[in-house]
Write an enzyme that holds these catalytic residues in place. Structure first.
Site, PDB file in Angstrom:
ATOM      1  CD  GLN A   1      45.442 -57.391  89.933  1.00 23.09           C
ATOM      2  OE1 GLN A   1      44.397 -57.761  90.432  1.00 23.09           O
ATOM      3  NE2 GLN A   1      45.637 -57.407  88.633  1.00 23.09           N
TER       4      GLN A   1
ATOM      5  CG  HIS B   1      49.964 -53.682  88.710  1.00 20.74           C
ATOM      6  ND1 HIS B   1      48.638 -53.963  88.504  1.00 20.74           N
ATOM      7  CD2 HIS B   1      50.642 -54.697  88.107  1.00 20.74           C
ATOM      8  CE1 HIS B   1      48.522 -55.089  87.807  1.00 20.74           C
ATOM      9  NE2 HIS B   1      49.719 -55.554  87.571  1.00 20.74           N
TER      10      HIS B   1
END
Ligand SMILES: [Zn+2]
Length: 237
Positions: free
Chosen positions: A94, A112
């Site tokens: 992430q 992300h």
């Protein structure tokens, strides 16, 4: 029996490298000090691109000074050790930093996005971007000005690589979340998917995540201590 391991890393793995986490239980994360709705949405970028770019410029400069820690090194070692045994590691992060790459992890899925890349909003050109990003920067492909944005996934946008991630989860035997808050979807939902596919699940974290009850096993402690110890158990010193 050969095993395929799926690892999800979150901000907790990079915290000891000097990069702040976004949310923590003490309320000291980045989003406690900055309003994500003013800095990390497509609407914010349309309304005040200079403020958004300045926020990411600051984070890009912080990243230049950050150094990977023992947890990043251990995961790179795990990937190569598994490969020698004909096993695989899928590493999904992430994090938008490049600390996994800097220690030699070969194929990281940045769900992300990546802070050190910029993307053109008009033509989708994607480029490495190490310096500050300004509204007068010109797209190297289409030549327009003011269209380059950080290649990061903002609130309200689709995470990247979701097809790849789902396929890897189905083929894995063990799901491990390292330094993930368990609060940000869809990543927080991976453990439930993993359980549905019959994977064993393990959490390695400084403090128990919001979804901690979904894990079969839990190891609490600093990433730089717990992750190398876990890797050593799996593949030896
Ligand atoms: Zn362009």
């Amino acid at each position: 029996m050969p095993q395929n391991i799926f690892i999800l890393t979150g901000a907790g793995i990079s915290a000891e490298s000097g990069l702040g986490t976004f949310r923590d239980k003490r309320g000291e994360g980045i989003w406690a000090r900055f309003d994500p709705m003013k800095l990390a949405t497509p609407e914010a970028f349309a309304r005040d691109p200079e403020a958004v770019l300045a926020f990411y410029d600051l984070r890009r400069r912080n990243l230049r000074d950050a150094k990977p820690n023992a947890a990043h090194f251990a995961l790179a070692r795990l990937e190569h050790a598994l490969a020698r045994r004909g096993e695989t590691l899928t590493l999904v992060t992430q994090n938008i930093d490049d600390l996994h790459e800097r220690t030699g992890s070969a194929s990281v899925i940045h769900m992300h996005g990546e802070l050190l890349k910029a993307r053109c909003e008009r033509c989708e050109a994607l480029r490495p971007w190490l310096d500050d990003l300004t509204i007068s920067d010109v797209c190297p492909d289409c030549g327009r000005a003011g269209t380059m944005r950080p290649h990061v996934v903002w609130f309200g946008e689709m995470p990247l690589g979701m097809d790849l991630i789902d396929r890897a989860l189905r083929e894995a035997d063990l799901f491990v979340a390292i330094g993930a808050s368990g609060a940000v979807y869809p990543a927080a939902g991976f453990v439930a998917e993993a359980r549905a596919y019959g994977l064993r699940t393990c959490e390695i974290n400084l403090e128990a995540a919001d979804n901690a009850d979904l894990f079969d096993e839990q190891r609490l402690g600093s990433a730089s201590g717990t992750v190398p110890a876990w890797v050593e158990e799996l593949v030896g010193p």
